[in-house]
Design an enzyme around this catalytic site. Structure first.
Site, PDB file in Angstrom:
ATOM      1  N   GLY A 133      36.846  45.162  38.787  1.00 16.66           N
ATOM      2  CA  GLY A 133      37.036  44.730  40.167  1.00 16.66           C
ATOM      3  C   GLY A 133      35.816  45.038  41.008  1.00 16.66           C
TER       4      GLY A 133
ATOM      5  N   TYR B 257      38.343  39.178  27.288  1.00 19.01           N
ATOM      6  CA  TYR B 257      37.357  39.192  28.371  1.00 19.01           C
ATOM      7  C   TYR B 257      37.274  40.474  29.187  1.00 19.01           C
ATOM      8  CZ  TYR B 257      35.024  38.061  32.758  1.00 19.01           C
ATOM      9  OH  TYR B 257      34.188  38.082  33.840  1.00 19.01           O
TER      10      TYR B 257
ATOM     11  N   CYS C   8      42.263  45.023  38.322  1.00 25.18           N
ATOM     12  CA  CYS C   8      41.904  46.231  39.033  1.00 25.18           C
ATOM     13  C   CYS C   8      41.669  47.329  38.015  1.00 25.18           C
ATOM     14  CB  CYS C   8      43.016  46.665  39.992  1.00 25.18           C
ATOM     15  SG  CYS C   8      43.365  45.490  41.308  1.00 25.18           S
TER      16      CYS C   8
ATOM     17  N   ASN D 184      47.288  48.774  39.333  1.00 28.06           N
ATOM     18  CA  ASN D 184      46.683  47.719  38.519  1.00 28.06           C
ATOM     19  C   ASN D 184      47.822  46.860  37.981  1.00 28.06           C
ATOM     20  OD1 ASN D 184      45.147  47.609  35.219  1.00 28.06           O
ATOM     21  ND2 ASN D 184      45.177  46.067  36.810  1.00 28.06           N
ATOM     22  N   GLY D 185      47.850  45.589  38.348  1.00 28.24           N
ATOM     23  CA  GLY D 185      48.895  44.708  37.872  1.00 28.24           C
ATOM     24  C   GLY D 185      49.344  43.753  38.949  1.00 28.24           C
TER      25      GLY D 185
END
Length: 522
Positions: free
Chosen positions: A83, A301, A57, A157-158
């Protein structure tokens, strides 16, 4: 949803979303589909699901300027690579928080009319790929709720590895959850009266959480940014040219609004920005480990090449990985080509180190949406061909070194190699700029279960046979870590090494908060 749990817990936040109730169907229960098994006959199964690994995210927040919502929109646009399933913005005018969320890309969820209606002097935003909870509108963030202390919006985020246990405990006390995301539990915890009695309720709640988290909380009079004690996910503080503080998952989002980087939010830190956006204060909610556990896959990535992550510029790290790969695993070839897009920098590094010319032999079709997932095998084959287009004039009759950032299931990698063969490639030597991914991630990346990872329980030679290349080599773990700026023990390498920084339940699924498990790669 109204209610009065634990002293008037939650009222569903106001949303101006344009989606109807059908989008929320199944949020409580989900649907049941068996997980696909890895087999050679599945060469193209779930192709688009792996062509782009499933991101986590991205979050962005800013306080102070009258055009906070517009700047938040641009920040999210710059984080779109993190995302593509849903997007949302919550904003405060100093008295009331309103929000808008929806499924799709940032430009699809927001238009001029929506942005105009979302007026405020502080805003937080979120782009999502579901690492916990499936892709439904009820899981879109920011989540906006109202409890005894007023309204709060949260973007995350996580991945919280103890969310299922906490959720069960709260449900036993009568709490009702409307999403299947792990983030919602945090608001329920904030609303608990015994937590509200603490001097610092937010810090108290954060101490109960386990896993990876970078949070943005929007209250009517302030914004708070928090990061887990291990620092798994990146989170940075910026400042605009006109003096307003902002927070973002990556520095590329700060650059999109011409903000300068101030510093990272430190592991275990809570940063508070007041409603004017000009005052920043800091406190820590817990002691932090002696060494952090930064996600090294961010560099491989996920992060934008233009971002600076954990103190290193991503594009430079990826080029170093490519150079190291050329040293560790040379090959006789005519040209080096990347698998777009994240393999490009590593391929360039490989070319520079080896002296073998760099060429663009595969180009992506950026106008084929990620949602272009078809039910039939024939249509999936066509979808892969539309996503990645091989240029026959570049590869025909050539010995190729093909550089990929990583291989997860291996099914689409095999499809890409087949396309190169059909275009006339004489030899194909695959080089991967990270080690084999043998273990699932529980800290915010949607890697499959171990049985779906092609490198789990298989040798490099067995993988080579499956993807049908002339040779295959991965960058060593030591070589990869040598390309990063911090000491090796400052990074999480669990997906490669199996060494998890904190204990995890190996049966945890991204759909663990849903009654039934959904298909991992649709």
């Amino acid at each position: 949803m109204g209610g009065s749990f634990f002293g008037g817990l939650l009222n569903r936040g106001h949303s101006m979303g344009v989606w109807d109730s059908a989008d929320d169907a199944g949020c409580a229960a989900g649907s049941s589909t068996p997980l696909p098994q890895l087999a050679a006959s599945d060469a193209f199964d779930s192709a688009l699901g792996e062509y782009e690994k499933k991101e986590k995210c991205g979050i962005f927040g800013i306080a102070g300027p009258p055009d906070a919502v517009e700047r938040c929109y641009y920040g999210l646009y710059a984080l779109q690579h993190r995302g593509q399933e849903s997007a949302g913005i919550a904003t405060s005018d100093g008295q009331v928080i309103t929000s808008h969320t929806g499924l799709g890309l940032v430009a699809e969820v927001f238009n001029k009319n929506v942005l105009r209606d979302l007026s405020g002097i502080a805003a937080i935003g979120h782009v999502r790929y579901s690492t916990a909870g499936s892709n439904r509108k009820c899981n879109a963030q920011p989540i906006l709720e109202e409890y005894i202390d007023g309204q709060v919006a949260v973007a995350h985020n996580g991945n919280l590895i103890n969310a299922a246990r906490l959720r069960q405990e709260y449900q036993q006390f009568g709490h009702i959850f409307y999403s299947t995301s792990d983030t919602e539990i945090v608001i329920h915890m904030l609303a608990k009266p015994t937590h509200q009695e603490k001097n610092d309720p937010l810090a108290h709640v954060l101490r109960h959480l386990q896993g990876a988290f970078s949070f943005l909380f929007l209250f009517k009079d302030r914004m708070e940014a928090c990061r887990d004690p291990w620092g798994f996910r990146p989170l940075v503080i910026g400042k605009t040219r006109d003096g307003f503080y902002c927070i973002a998952s990556e520095t590329c989002a700060l650059a999109s609004i011409q903000a300068s980087v101030v510093r990272e939010v430190l592991p275990g830190e809570i940063v508070t920005i007041d409603r004017t956006g000009t005052q920043l204060t800091s406190r820590f909610f817990t002691e932090v480990p002696a060494t952090p556990a930064h996600c090294s896959f961010e560099h491989v990535y996920f992060a934008s090449p233009s971002s600076n992550i954990f103190g290193d510029t991503v594009v430079m790290v990826r080029q170093k990985m490519g150079q190291r790969l050329a040293i560790e695993s040379p090959a006789d070839a005519d040209i080096v080509i990347p698998i777009p897009d994240s393999g490009r920098s590593a391929a360039l590094g490989y070319s520079k180190q080896s002296g073998i010319p760099f060429e663009e032999g595969i180009v992506p079709n950026r106008y084929v949406g990620r949602s272009f997932i078809q039910p039939s095998q024939h249509m999936r084959d066509l979808a892969v061909q539309m996503k990645l287009i091989v240029i026959p004039e570049v590869v025909r009759g050539k010995r190729l070194i093909v550089v990929e950032d990583s291989i997860v299931r291996g099914t689409t990698t095999r499809g890409k190699i087949l396309a190169l063969r059909r275009a006339g490639a004489k030899e194909v030597h695959m080089r991967v700029s990270c080690p084999p991914i043998r273990h699932p991630c529980f800290f915010g990346i949607d890697f499959p279960t171990p049985t779906e990872l092609i490198a789990n329980g298989r040798t490099v030679e067995q993988i080579r046979d499956f993807i049908e290349v002339d040779s295959l080599a991965y960058l060593s773990l030591e070589g990869m870590l040598a390309c990063l700026g911090k000491p090796p023990d400052h990074y999480c390498t669990a997906c490669w090494s199996g060494n998890y920084p904190i204990p995890v339940d190996l049966t945890v699924s991204k759909f663990g908060l849903e009654r039934h498990q959904l298909k991992m790669f649709e």
